[in-house]
Design a protein around this motif. Sequence first.
Motif, PDB file in Angstrom:
ATOM      1  N   ARG A 190       0.833  -1.220   0.000  1.00  0.00           N
ATOM      2  CA  ARG A 190       0.000   0.000   0.000  1.00  0.00           C
ATOM      3  C   ARG A 190       0.857   1.256   0.000  1.00  0.00           C
ATOM      4  O   ARG A 190       0.552   2.224  -0.702  1.00  0.00           O
ATOM      5  CB  ARG A 190      -0.938  -0.013   1.205  1.00  0.00           C
ATOM      6  N   LEU A 191       1.923   1.257   0.811  1.00  0.00           N
ATOM      7  CA  LEU A 191       2.814   2.420   0.826  1.00  0.00           C
ATOM      8  C   LEU A 191       3.473   2.625  -0.536  1.00  0.00           C
ATOM      9  O   LEU A 191       3.573   3.741  -1.033  1.00  0.00           O
ATOM     10  CB  LEU A 191       3.889   2.261   1.903  1.00  0.00           C
ATOM     11  N   GLU A 244       2.354   1.608  -3.483  1.00  0.00           N
ATOM     12  CA  GLU A 244       1.330   2.049  -4.436  1.00  0.00           C
ATOM     13  C   GLU A 244       1.017   3.533  -4.261  1.00  0.00           C
ATOM     14  O   GLU A 244       0.870   4.272  -5.240  1.00  0.00           O
ATOM     15  CB  GLU A 244       0.061   1.224  -4.263  1.00  0.00           C
ATOM     16  N   ARG A 245       0.927   3.978  -3.007  1.00  0.00           N
ATOM     17  CA  ARG A 245       0.645   5.381  -2.737  1.00  0.00           C
ATOM     18  C   ARG A 245       1.757   6.277  -3.277  1.00  0.00           C
ATOM     19  O   ARG A 245       1.505   7.289  -3.922  1.00  0.00           O
ATOM     20  CB  ARG A 245       0.486   5.597  -1.238  1.00  0.00           C
ATOM     21  N   ASN A 246       3.002   5.886  -3.016  1.00  0.00           N
ATOM     22  CA  ASN A 246       4.138   6.675  -3.500  1.00  0.00           C
ATOM     23  C   ASN A 246       4.212   6.666  -5.019  1.00  0.00           C
ATOM     24  O   ASN A 246       4.505   7.691  -5.636  1.00  0.00           O
ATOM     25  CB  ASN A 246       5.447   6.154  -2.903  1.00  0.00           C
ATOM     26  N   ALA A 266       1.700   6.311  -7.110  1.00  0.00           N
ATOM     27  CA  ALA A 266       0.607   7.144  -7.627  1.00  0.00           C
ATOM     28  C   ALA A 266       0.943   8.625  -7.502  1.00  0.00           C
ATOM     29  O   ALA A 266       0.662   9.417  -8.407  1.00  0.00           O
ATOM     30  CB  ALA A 266      -0.688   6.827  -6.890  1.00  0.00           C
ATOM     31  N   LYS A 267       1.576   8.988  -6.381  1.00  0.00           N
ATOM     32  CA  LYS A 267       1.954  10.390  -6.192  1.00  0.00           C
ATOM     33  C   LYS A 267       2.994  10.816  -7.224  1.00  0.00           C
ATOM     34  O   LYS A 267       2.903  11.890  -7.816  1.00  0.00           O
ATOM     35  CB  LYS A 267       2.506  10.597  -4.784  1.00  0.00           C
TER      36      LYS A 267
END
Length: 80
Positions: free
Chosen positions: A6-7, A9-11, A13-14
């Motif tokens: 999740r971390l 994927e978040r990074n 996407a950012k």
Amino acid sequence: MRPFERLKERNDAKKKAEGKESHPTDPIFPKTHRDLFHKILQEENRKKDREGLPRTAYSLRLMEVPTFTRSRRTAAPASR
């Protein structure tokens, strides 16, 4: 491990939103704990304590020690 994924994927996407490419060597936590701590304090309008001194992680640690020891003293002893 799902939290790591999740971390990441978040990074990713950012970075994609910023038009940048992600790399395997990119840090999972892009900011230091100090930067994150100050951001939270700023958002909560808690950058200064009641005496007007800047808050630090160390100042919070000092604030918690008496509370912890006081709660241990007042807790009922374990029965055997």
